[in-house]
Scaffold this motif. Structure first.
Motif, short mmCIF file in Angstrom:
data_model
loop_
_atom_site.label_atom_id
_atom_site.label_comp_id
_atom_site.label_asym_id
_atom_site.label_seq_id
_atom_site.Cartn_x
_atom_site.Cartn_y
_atom_site.Cartn_z
N GLU A 15 0.83 -1.21 0.00
CA GLU A 15 0.00 0.00 0.00
C GLU A 15 0.87 1.26 0.00
N LEU A 16 1.93 1.24 0.80
CA LEU A 16 2.82 2.41 0.87
C LEU A 16 3.57 2.58 -0.46
N LEU A 17 3.99 1.46 -1.04
CA LEU A 17 4.69 1.52 -2.33
C LEU A 17 3.78 2.08 -3.42
N MET A 18 2.49 1.67 -3.40
CA MET A 18 1.54 2.19 -4.40
C MET A 18 1.39 3.70 -4.25
N ARG A 19 1.30 4.15 -3.03
CA ARG A 19 1.16 5.60 -2.80
C ARG A 19 2.43 6.34 -3.19
N PHE A 20 3.58 5.69 -2.92
CA PHE A 20 4.85 6.30 -3.31
C PHE A 20 4.93 6.42 -4.83
N ASP A 21 4.51 5.38 -5.56
CA ASP A 21 4.53 5.44 -7.03
C ASP A 21 3.61 6.53 -7.57
N GLN A 22 2.50 6.77 -6.88
CA GLN A 22 1.62 7.87 -7.28
C GLN A 22 2.32 9.22 -7.09
N LEU A 23 3.08 9.33 -5.99
CA LEU A 23 3.87 10.55 -5.76
C LEU A 23 4.91 10.72 -6.86
N VAL A 24 5.60 9.64 -7.20
CA VAL A 24 6.60 9.69 -8.26
C VAL A 24 5.95 10.15 -9.56
N ALA A 25 4.76 9.62 -9.87
CA ALA A 25 4.06 9.99 -11.11
C ALA A 25 3.70 11.48 -11.11
N ARG A 26 3.28 11.98 -9.94
CA ARG A 26 2.91 13.40 -9.87
C ARG A 26 4.12 14.29 -10.09
N ARG A 27 5.31 13.82 -9.76
CA ARG A 27 6.50 14.66 -9.93
C ARG A 27 6.95 14.73 -11.38
#
Ligand code: NI
Length: 136
Positions: A15-27
């Motif tokens: 779950e944390l990794l999925m949210r981290f990947d969303q952050l990466v995508a937003r950047r």
């Protein structure tokens, strides 16, 4: 070597990794997982360094105020002259007929920069503001 990239693996909940990947995508496309991890590590180190009262820092203080408020502009002007050695530049924007926004750029020891920010934020009539510190 100082700038050689070292690899290490990180375990984290899915779950944390999925949210981290969303952050990466937003950047954006210029950033990948490794770049974002490096950014976050640098942010954490800078935040910790800025907690040292003697650290040499750069600070930007953004404030909003109504320029009709008593002698507020004069008071803010006096504070900035009192600390001319620490205050590098001020950007003033006339937001509308009443409201002004200022960005005050400072450098110096962290506790001095924080003290100047507190004096400005504590001046009657300043509606809100925020100090952001960084190190070089
Ligand atoms: Ni103005």
């Amino acid at each position: 070597m100082k700038n050689d990239l070292m690899r290490f693996s990180v375990a984290m909940p899915e779950e944390l990794l999925m949210r981290f990947d969303q952050l990466v995508a937003r950047r954006g496309l210029a950033k990948n997982r490794s770049e974002v991890v490096r950014d976050l590590v640098r942010d954490a180190l800078i935040e910790e360094e800025c907690g040292d009262p003697f650290a040499e820092v750069m600070g930007t203080l953004t404030i909003v105020y109504d320029h009709h408020s008593n002698d507020l502009q004069e008071k803010l002007h006096l504070i900035q002259h009192d600390f001319f050695a620490n205050i590098i530049s001020t950007l003033h924007v006339h937001v509308d007929a009443h409201i002004c926004l200022e960005v005050i750029v400072m450098r110096g020891e962290a506790d001095r920069v924080q003290d100047i920010a507190n004096r400005i934020l504590g001046t009657k009539g300043v509606q809100n503001g925020k100090l952001v510190l960084t190190t070089m």
